[in-house]
Write a protein that holds these residues in place. Sequence first.
Motif, short mmCIF file in Angstrom:
data_model
loop_
_atom_site.label_atom_id
_atom_site.label_comp_id
_atom_site.label_asym_id
_atom_site.label_seq_id
_atom_site.Cartn_x
_atom_site.Cartn_y
_atom_site.Cartn_z
N LEU A 1 1.00 -1.05 0.03
CA LEU A 1 -0.12 0.17 -0.14
C LEU A 1 1.04 0.87 -0.02
N VAL A 2 0.47 2.37 -0.90
CA VAL A 2 0.99 3.82 -1.19
C VAL A 2 0.06 4.15 -0.41
N LEU A 3 0.70 5.45 0.65
CA LEU A 3 -0.83 6.78 1.03
C LEU A 3 0.10 8.01 0.30
N GLY A 4 -0.43 7.97 -0.28
CA GLY A 4 0.23 9.37 -0.45
C GLY A 4 0.52 9.30 -2.09
N LEU B 1 -1.28 -1.13 -4.68
CA LEU B 1 -2.37 -0.98 -4.36
C LEU B 1 -2.30 1.05 -3.64
N ALA B 2 -2.25 1.96 -4.30
CA ALA B 2 -2.17 3.41 -4.88
C ALA B 2 -3.55 4.23 -4.16
N VAL B 3 -2.84 4.34 -2.85
CA VAL B 3 -4.20 5.79 -2.22
C VAL B 3 -3.48 6.98 -2.21
N GLU C 1 -2.40 7.13 -15.61
CA GLU C 1 -1.69 7.51 -16.91
C GLU C 1 -0.60 6.52 -17.28
N HIS C 2 0.05 7.37 -16.23
CA HIS C 2 1.41 6.94 -16.55
C HIS C 2 2.01 5.76 -16.65
N PHE C 3 1.10 5.12 -15.42
CA PHE C 3 1.02 3.65 -15.90
C PHE C 3 0.40 2.93 -15.82
N ALA C 4 -0.31 2.66 -17.13
CA ALA C 4 -1.62 2.61 -17.72
C ALA C 4 -1.48 1.21 -18.76
N GLY C 5 -0.49 0.77 -18.70
CA GLY C 5 -0.11 -0.81 -19.13
C GLY C 5 0.69 -1.66 -17.68
N GLU C 6 0.49 -0.98 -17.17
CA GLU C 6 0.78 -1.91 -15.21
C GLU C 6 -0.30 -2.74 -14.54
N PRO C 7 -0.70 -4.28 -14.59
CA PRO C 7 -1.72 -4.61 -14.42
C PRO C 7 -1.52 -5.15 -12.88
N ALA C 8 0.06 -4.66 -12.41
CA ALA C 8 0.11 -4.90 -10.99
C ALA C 8 -0.46 -4.17 -9.89
N LEU C 9 -1.35 -2.10 -11.06
CA LEU C 9 -1.06 -1.39 -9.98
C LEU C 9 -2.63 -1.10 -10.11
N LEU D 1 -10.29 3.28 5.64
CA LEU D 1 -9.37 2.65 5.00
C LEU D 1 -9.20 0.96 5.14
N VAL D 2 -9.21 1.38 6.74
CA VAL D 2 -8.50 -0.60 6.62
C VAL D 2 -10.52 -1.28 7.16
N ALA D 3 -11.01 -0.77 6.31
CA ALA D 3 -12.44 -1.04 6.73
C ALA D 3 -12.61 -2.05 4.91
N ASN D 4 -12.22 -0.52 4.24
CA ASN D 4 -12.23 -1.39 3.07
C ASN D 4 -11.47 -2.10 3.00
N LEU D 5 -9.74 -2.23 3.44
CA LEU D 5 -9.10 -2.78 2.84
C LEU D 5 -9.01 -4.45 3.29
#
Length: 257
Positions: A10-13, A34-36, A48-56, A73-77
């Motif tokens: 998880l990346v916050l910010g 998972l980019a938050v 858009e920059h990582f549009a071809g990255e299925p892992a994102l 956030l934790v509930a959603n996770l």
Amino acid sequence: MSGILNPEILVLGAGGTVGFGVVGALLEAGSPVLAVGRDGPRMQALAEHFAGEPALELMTTGCITSDEDAAKLVANLRKRKRPLRAVFASLASPLEGGRLMDKPTDFLRRKLDMDMLPHLAAARHLVPLLAESEGTSHYILIGGPYAERGWAGYGHASITAAALRMLTNVLHEESHPLGVRVQMLSVDQPVCTPENARNACAEWPSAIAVGRHAVSLLTRTERAQPVVRFDAGRALTPPQPLFNRFPFPLSTHETNR
């Protein structure tokens, strides 16, 4: 059919300058991410920059400013039912200039509310979630420059950076019994961006360099220090995928396909 579900990070910010670099470094290292971040142009640019990255995958939840935000956030996770083994937190408000002595006291209070307390709120809820994983998990904060000396014209940033550094030390000690390694990567120079590149000094790191060093903390085996200074020598492209080096337990799950 059975499948293997790699733990995600998880990346916050993620929409910020440094968060963008951390996302790029994690994808480069072969990790699901998972980019938050707050819904808006920055997160759109990330997608858009990582549009071809299925892992994102992106989660636009808004800013974490309180315990309520972090709990949501934790509930959603938890609904995702996917293992989480690391969190990177790059949370900061836009930099504002001006002498601290020329500002009202509420100015510093507001900066602490925006730049330090969200980190505490996030850690209070995410560290216990990480502790549910098997083995050691990681919670890594990204700290800004001039925490050890006053930054002329930006004294409030020095104070909040110093407070965040001490918060990291406290979280490091309190999270150790839970099996969660809390650390800060302290970036002691401004980060070079396209906007400031014209006036940037040669030693200013790029966002991807900061991200690469931050990601390298996941694979370090020596005794962990709470605060690690940015080192350009650690900001290298990983020689092999992260999951070949980071001993994640992989979870199997069943699908009815």
